[in-house]
Design a protein around this motif. Structure first.
Motif, PDB file in Angstrom:
ATOM      1  N   ASN A  71     124.456  -3.564  91.958  1.00 12.06           N
ATOM      2  CA  ASN A  71     125.397  -4.358  90.945  1.00 12.06           C
ATOM      3  C   ASN A  71     124.325  -4.683  89.834  1.00 12.06           C
ATOM      4  OD1 ASN A  71     127.339  -4.901  93.154  1.00 12.06           O
ATOM      5  ND2 ASN A  71     125.422  -5.528  94.130  1.00 12.06           N
ATOM      6  N   ILE A  72     124.847  -5.107  88.650  1.00  8.51           N
ATOM      7  CA  ILE A  72     124.205  -5.512  87.554  1.00  8.51           C
ATOM      8  C   ILE A  72     125.014  -6.833  87.014  1.00  8.51           C
ATOM      9  CG2 ILE A  72     123.335  -4.973  85.184  1.00  8.51           C
ATOM     10  CD1 ILE A  72     123.604  -2.172  85.671  1.00  8.51           C
ATOM     11  N   GLU A  73     124.310  -8.023  87.453  1.00  7.50           N
ATOM     12  CA  GLU A  73     124.771  -9.296  87.051  1.00  7.50           C
ATOM     13  C   GLU A  73     123.540 -10.032  87.049  1.00  7.50           C
ATOM     14  OE1 GLU A  73     126.645 -10.673  90.954  1.00  7.50           O
ATOM     15  OE2 GLU A  73     128.382  -9.189  90.572  1.00  7.50           O
ATOM     16  N   PRO A  74     123.622 -10.883  86.086  1.00  3.69           N
ATOM     17  CA  PRO A  74     122.662 -11.649  85.679  1.00  3.69           C
ATOM     18  C   PRO A  74     121.999 -12.569  86.906  1.00  3.69           C
ATOM     19  CG  PRO A  74     124.347 -12.056  83.830  1.00  3.69           C
ATOM     20  CD  PRO A  74     124.998 -11.279  85.009  1.00  3.69           C
ATOM     21  N   LEU A  75     120.823 -12.379  86.809  1.00  6.16           N
ATOM     22  CA  LEU A  75     119.816 -13.066  88.021  1.00  6.16           C
ATOM     23  C   LEU A  75     120.091 -14.694  88.020  1.00  6.16           C
ATOM     24  CD1 LEU A  75     117.822 -11.883  90.344  1.00  6.16           C
ATOM     25  CD2 LEU A  75     116.289 -12.886  88.850  1.00  6.16           C
ATOM     26  N   PRO A  76     120.639 -14.970  88.914  1.00  5.20           N
ATOM     27  CA  PRO A  76     120.777 -16.637  89.251  1.00  5.20           C
ATOM     28  C   PRO A  76     119.255 -17.183  89.118  1.00  5.20           C
ATOM     29  CG  PRO A  76     122.151 -15.540  90.389  1.00  5.20           C
ATOM     30  CD  PRO A  76     121.222 -14.601  89.980  1.00  5.20           C
ATOM     31  N   LEU A 109     119.798 -11.064  80.934  1.00 11.35           N
ATOM     32  CA  LEU A 109     119.547 -10.489  82.231  1.00 11.35           C
ATOM     33  C   LEU A 109     119.460 -11.698  83.295  1.00 11.35           C
ATOM     34  CD1 LEU A 109     116.632  -8.139  81.215  1.00 11.35           C
ATOM     35  CD2 LEU A 109     119.038  -7.931  81.413  1.00 11.35           C
ATOM     36  N   LYS A 135     117.857 -22.039  98.058  1.00 13.38           N
ATOM     37  CA  LYS A 135     118.756 -20.685  98.539  1.00 13.38           C
ATOM     38  C   LYS A 135     119.837 -21.354  98.580  1.00 13.38           C
ATOM     39  CE  LYS A 135     115.142 -18.827 101.339  1.00 13.38           C
ATOM     40  NZ  LYS A 135     114.405 -18.445 102.768  1.00 13.38           N
ATOM     41  N   ALA A 136     120.242 -22.507  98.965  1.00 12.86           N
ATOM     42  CA  ALA A 136     121.599 -22.952  99.166  1.00 12.86           C
ATOM     43  C   ALA A 136     122.586 -22.954  97.885  1.00 12.86           C
ATOM     44  CB  ALA A 136     121.710 -24.475  99.655  1.00 12.86           C
ATOM     45  N   ASN A 138     122.195 -20.399  95.727  1.00 14.15           N
ATOM     46  CA  ASN A 138     121.826 -19.051  95.412  1.00 14.15           C
ATOM     47  C   ASN A 138     120.911 -18.848  94.164  1.00 14.15           C
ATOM     48  OD1 ASN A 138     122.175 -16.223  95.714  1.00 14.15           O
ATOM     49  ND2 ASN A 138     123.951 -16.435  94.228  1.00 14.15           N
ATOM     50  N   GLN A 140     117.832 -17.465  92.621  1.00 18.42           N
ATOM     51  CA  GLN A 140     117.111 -16.348  93.297  1.00 18.42           C
ATOM     52  C   GLN A 140     115.533 -16.455  92.727  1.00 18.42           C
ATOM     53  OE1 GLN A 140     119.110 -12.575  93.120  1.00 18.42           O
ATOM     54  NE2 GLN A 140     121.129 -13.419  93.289  1.00 18.42           N
ATOM     55  N   ASP A 163     110.041 -16.507  93.926  1.00 22.03           N
ATOM     56  CA  ASP A 163     111.077 -15.602  94.123  1.00 22.03           C
ATOM     57  C   ASP A 163     111.720 -16.433  95.719  1.00 22.03           C
ATOM     58  OD1 ASP A 163     112.109 -12.254  94.721  1.00 22.03           O
ATOM     59  OD2 ASP A 163     112.638 -13.695  95.881  1.00 22.03           O
ATOM     60  N   PHE A 165     114.102 -16.297  97.793  1.00 21.05           N
ATOM     61  CA  PHE A 165     114.767 -15.585  99.105  1.00 21.05           C
ATOM     62  C   PHE A 165     113.460 -15.191  99.908  1.00 21.05           C
ATOM     63  CE2 PHE A 165     118.677 -16.360  97.202  1.00 21.05           C
ATOM     64  CZ  PHE A 165     119.393 -16.910  98.297  1.00 21.05           C
ATOM     65  N   SER A 166     112.445 -14.532  99.153  1.00 16.57           N
ATOM     66  CA  SER A 166     111.347 -14.139  99.791  1.00 16.57           C
ATOM     67  C   SER A 166     110.256 -15.145 100.209  1.00 16.57           C
ATOM     68  CB  SER A 166     110.550 -12.903  99.169  1.00 16.57           C
ATOM     69  OG  SER A 166     110.072 -13.420  97.939  1.00 16.57           O
ATOM     70  N   GLN A 168     108.124 -16.459  97.951  1.00 16.19           N
ATOM     71  CA  GLN A 168     106.880 -16.039  97.556  1.00 16.19           C
ATOM     72  C   GLN A 168     106.933 -16.605  96.031  1.00 16.19           C
ATOM     73  OE1 GLN A 168     104.598 -14.049  99.420  1.00 16.19           O
ATOM     74  NE2 GLN A 168     106.044 -14.145 100.944  1.00 16.19           N
TER      75      GLN A 168
END
Lengths: 475, 125
Positions: A71-76, A109, A135-136, A138, A140, A163, A165-166, A168
């Motif tokens: 997928n190519i969607e702007p990264l939230p 992006l 995370k809740a 979304n 990222q 990041d 979800f990781s 980190q």
């Protein structure tokens, strides 16, 4: 057949004979063929059982999956206000986060998650991040920062990138110290670091653009050289509007601007120091017109067009002065030269074939190779700072386009189309192109636009501007 | 090299069943990762990038950060490869945050998987 994982289809299974190509067991079958009948029967039975066993064993081998349709969607991302660590830093804390978020969002992006959606906030720069809250919603990526004021109008800006979800931290935290009036630059530097860590590319936010500022009606338009941040902010004028000015171009280190002025009645090339706004005429050969200058990558020489009589050719001369070297000698118009980043080649436009097309030659002249062969006319070529593409203006069937092509002319892609798009310039990382878009009619005006090299994210940057030149990333 | 017809048929028979089942498992895991694989960060990259990661799963379909291992990559710059890995890791982390939904009785078949992520077409194709 190869054992190489890359050559296997997503769910392909290694058939025994294929396994052999990797393991060499074919010799075993060759040996079996020479056995008597009963022995062969048992051997075959054994082989079948071994195959069944192998299939069971193989079932416990790792699953193999190939994914090739991303997928190519702007990264939230979330960019909460920076933490104000001293009194009086509150406004900087909010403004820094706002500019960082705007930079990232403007790139196309990334997508900023509105602050209203936040479940928690960052109230201490050093406290552990509550990743579950981010995370809740979304998020990222999470950008956190702090700002503190110091004496002598200084501010200290720190930031970290996570990041979510990781869970980190991406890269080390960074700290910038600068004057309070340079807070936007510090925000751009933070955004560049975030962009770079997530995309793997260099950033382009901490950069400036020099351009021709235009005001007044179309038939009496005043033009001045102006400079602004890449996003249109911090505009400053470098020349007055007493004479027509054209085609400002940055030096490779961004300290100087070379441009064409008509203040003597004929076009002449000037070099302007951006810091002191002092200037000097570079080329003043009587009876000639010089224009379309551009610096060599080493900043020590300039290539430009010179018209003598009715003929226009390309010349090169040292920025320190001296005799110019003639690079072309055709009875046609050669102009709009631009160096390759390594300084070894020059791309330019010429009508030597009967129509305006793009050519590439060595940096010291010599035979030129035509690289544009599509329908229409091509002009204003500019070599990408990455060296991989050439941006250009194309006119075809009454429409103007900004496009890019490989340096050998292959792979032409048109990125825009309008009544008049022209004059591309590259962002420092070679991922974005800024250009002039002019609207039609008496009330038409010029606006600086930008577009990604993929053709996405077309944006208006600043009204009343033309002929932009993007600086390198600031130091 | 040609195999005797009987033996080849027996071999194929022995392999055909699990292959289909494996395909189902692979597709099930793939379908759960794809929605979260977002390469916006590499949207302006036209280079071919190939990345192979391994993933070890617990019986409940969950995993730890150390269970995703970058095994190999091809194409792109070093920076692009790192960015690509981050998109892959993010995809697995996001869509697998509550564990992947796979049949528990076949855990042995999906406890380990090799995932190949491909961005853009290979130049030779």
């Amino acid at each position: 057949m190869s054992c190489d994982f890359a050559n296997m289809t997503p769910t392909s299974r290694k058939l025994p004979n294929e396994i052999d190509a990797c393991g060499g067991a074919l010799q075993f079958w060759d040996a079996v063929k020479g056995y008597p009948y009963m022995k062969r029967f048992f051997v075959v039975l054994t082989l079948v059982m071994a195959s069944v066993w192998a299939s069971v064993a193989a079932a416990q081998e790792p699953l193999r999956i190939e994914l090739d349709n991303p997928n190519i969607e702007p990264l939230p991302f979330a960019a909460p206000n920076f933490v104000a660590e001293t009194a009086g830093a509150d406004q900087f804390a909010a403004d820094l986060a706002r500019v960082v978020a705007a930079d990232l969002s403007n790139s196309g992006l990334f997508r900023e998650i509105p602050k209203e959606a936040f479940i928690s906030n960052i109230t201490s720069f050093d406290s552990p991040v509550q990743f579950a809250d981010w995370k809740a919603i979304n998020a990222q990526a999470l950008v956190t920062g702090s700002v503190s004021t110091a004496g002598d109008n200084q501010i200290v800006v720190k930031f970290r990138l996570f990041d979510v979800f990781s869970e980190q931290q991406l890269g080390e935290g960074l700290q910038f110290v600068g004057s309070t009036d340079g807070w936007r630059r510090m925000a751009h530097k933070v955004a560049d670091a975030v962009y770079s860590r997530i995309t793997g590319e260099g950033g382009y936010f901490d950069s400036r653009v020099v351009y021709v500022s235009e005001s007044g009606p179309k038939n009496a338009r005043a033009k001045r050289i102006a400079i602004m941040d890449y996003d249109g902010e911090n505009n400053q004028f470098l020349t007055t509007d007493q004479s027509i000015v054209l085609a400002p171009r940055f030096s490779p280190n961004g300290n100087r601007v070379i441009y064409t002025s008509y203040e003597t009645g004929f076009p002449k090339i000037y070099v302007l120091d951006v810091g002191t706004v002092s200037r000097q005429v570079l080329q003043d050969q009587p009876g000639t017109m010089s224009f379309a200058p551009r610096f060599a990558p080493d900043g020590q020489s300039v290539v430009y067009s010179l018209t003598t009589g009715s003929n226009t050719d390309l010349y090169k001369m040292s920025i320190a002065g001296g005799a110019p070297a003639q690079l072309t000698s055709d009875p046609t118009i050669e102009t709009a030269p631009s160096f390759s980043p390594d300084g070894s080649r020059i791309v330019f436009e010429s009508d030597r074939s009967g129509t305006q097309q793009l050519y590439v030659m060595g940096a010291n002249g010599g035979e030129a190779t035509r690289i544009s062969f599509g329908q229409g006319r091509y002009g204003t070529p500019v070599w990408s700072p990455r060296g991989d593409l050439i941006a250009f203006t194309k006119q075809n069937r009454g429409r103007f386009h900004i496009g890019v092509m490989n340096t050998d002319g292959s792979g032409e892609r048109l990125l825009t189309a309008s009544f008049l798009d022209e004059g591309p310039t590259w962002s420092p990382n070679g991922r974005v192109i800024m250009f002039t878009r002019e609207t039609s009619g008496e009330g038409g005006s010029s606006t600086l636009h930008s577009v990604d090299i993929s053709g996405r994210n077309l944006r208006a940057v600043r009204q009343g501007g033309s002929d932009p030149s993007w600086s390198p990333l600031l130091k | 090299m040609r195999l005797p017809a009987l033996s080849a048929a027996l071999m194929l028979a022995a392999w055909s069943g699990p292959a289909l089942a494996d395909e189902d498992l692979s597709e099930a895991l793939k379908a759960q990762i794809v929605p979260c694989w977002n390469v916006a960060a590499l949207a302006d990259v036209s280079d071919y990038i190939w990345m192979f990661v391994s993933l070890d799963l617990k019986p409940d379909g969950t995993f730890g950060a150390d269970d995703i291992i970058w095994q190999e990559n091809r194409g792109g710059t070093e920076g692009e490869a790192i960015a690509m890995y981050l998109t892959v890791e993010r995809a697995i982390m996001r869509c697998g945050r509550d564990g992947f939904d796979l049949p528990a009785e076949r855990y042995d078949e999906w406890r380990a998987s090799n995932l190949v992520f491909v961005l853009n077409e290979e130049p030779s194709k």
